[in-house]
Design a protein around this motif. Sequence first.
Motif, mmCIF file in Angstrom:
data_model
loop_
_atom_site.group_PDB
_atom_site.id
_atom_site.type_symbol
_atom_site.label_atom_id
_atom_site.label_comp_id
_atom_site.label_asym_id
_atom_site.label_seq_id
_atom_site.Cartn_x
_atom_site.Cartn_y
_atom_site.Cartn_z
ATOM 1 N N VAL A 151 89.505 9.221 59.507
ATOM 2 C CA VAL A 151 88.859 9.532 60.509
ATOM 3 C C VAL A 151 89.327 9.851 61.703
ATOM 4 C CG1 VAL A 151 87.692 8.203 62.344
ATOM 5 C CG2 VAL A 151 87.461 7.541 59.337
ATOM 6 N N GLY A 152 90.829 9.135 61.637
ATOM 7 C CA GLY A 152 91.945 9.910 63.074
ATOM 8 C C GLY A 152 92.244 11.564 62.684
ATOM 9 N N MET A 155 88.766 13.168 63.476
ATOM 10 C CA MET A 155 88.690 12.816 64.818
ATOM 11 C C MET A 155 89.517 14.265 65.366
ATOM 12 S SD MET A 155 86.394 10.834 66.714
ATOM 13 C CE MET A 155 86.700 9.241 65.845
ATOM 14 N N ALA A 262 89.468 6.432 66.415
ATOM 15 C CA ALA A 262 89.209 6.155 64.814
ATOM 16 C C ALA A 262 90.036 4.446 64.773
ATOM 17 C CB ALA A 262 90.534 7.128 64.130
ATOM 18 N N SER A 286 95.657 5.537 62.358
ATOM 19 C CA SER A 286 95.023 6.894 62.452
ATOM 20 C C SER A 286 95.946 7.474 63.167
ATOM 21 C CB SER A 286 93.443 6.117 63.218
ATOM 22 O OG SER A 286 94.537 4.848 64.408
#
Length: 333
Positions: A151-152, A155, A262, A286
């Motif tokens: 997710v990080g 993002m 994130a 993250s």
Amino acid sequence: MEFLLLITVAIIIFSLLFDFINGFHDTANAVATAVSTRALTPRQAIFLAAIMNFIGALTFTGVASTITKEIVDPFTLDNGLIVVLSAILAAIVWNLVTWFYGIPSSSSHALIGAIAGAAIASAGSVDVLHYQGFTKIVLVLILSPVIAFVVGFVMYTIVKRVFRNANLTRTNRNFRIFQIFTASLQSFSHGTNDAQKSMGIITMALIVANMQTSVEPALWVKVACAAAMGLGTAVGGWKIIKTVGGNIMKIRPANGASADLASALTIFVASSLHFPLSTTHVVSSSILGVGSSNRIKGVHWNTAKRMIVTWVITLPISALIAGLFYFILNLFL
């Protein structure tokens, strides 16, 4: 009856102490990026984190119920109060050791491993564990850092593309302002998950002592644990802030905001599904994901390796410490 009451009171006191230690041990999770980018001063960041941790701790209770019933059955646990006391003491010891050396280890791993270790020592068999529930919890503990990393990475990849032609000075200034929001969100999400674990321990003790029949934490338990977490956060954990905020990668405002979002998103999803996870794992992962998206060579992978080793050994070591505490306490209580 007096003996049961004394042990129960001791468990409550140590559980609140665990929450307090968890607060200053994990303060870095919420404020490290905001402090390192100078979006907030250390004093401002910690004050904000303390308030939002307190509010978050009062908002959710699903994780507390999971801790109470999914690792072992508190209604059928032999020497249950000694098991619970051993678990909370072991988790506190491991948290203090890792805090002293500035290692961002997992309070969640420590507590979950300690409950399992003390219960196994009591029963003399791993069959005492709720296999399905315990396996599910461990699986989430393993997968959540991977999810936070992904997710990080995604993002910050999006942020880079959206702002690639923007004025750097203005963008940094705007992201510093935005980080006040993301740090608040991060702190709130931390409270929704981490403070629940002590609530679960106290509720387990009350059930074993026949003082409660529901796995839902009582209101006074929620308020006490939330207050202990908020107070601990206010004390701050500067050694770990240095590790998370500076030793993983050089964090800029856009990096920090992306990492905060994130990790907060990952924690919120877990709390909504009643899963305990390690906020330390999630936040650090993250940041690693954001750093990899930005520039892989810019990530200090030696620090990451040191963290991973600590994360891996926390479950078994805390289980062994809890088992040792159980055998010692069982001799005298």
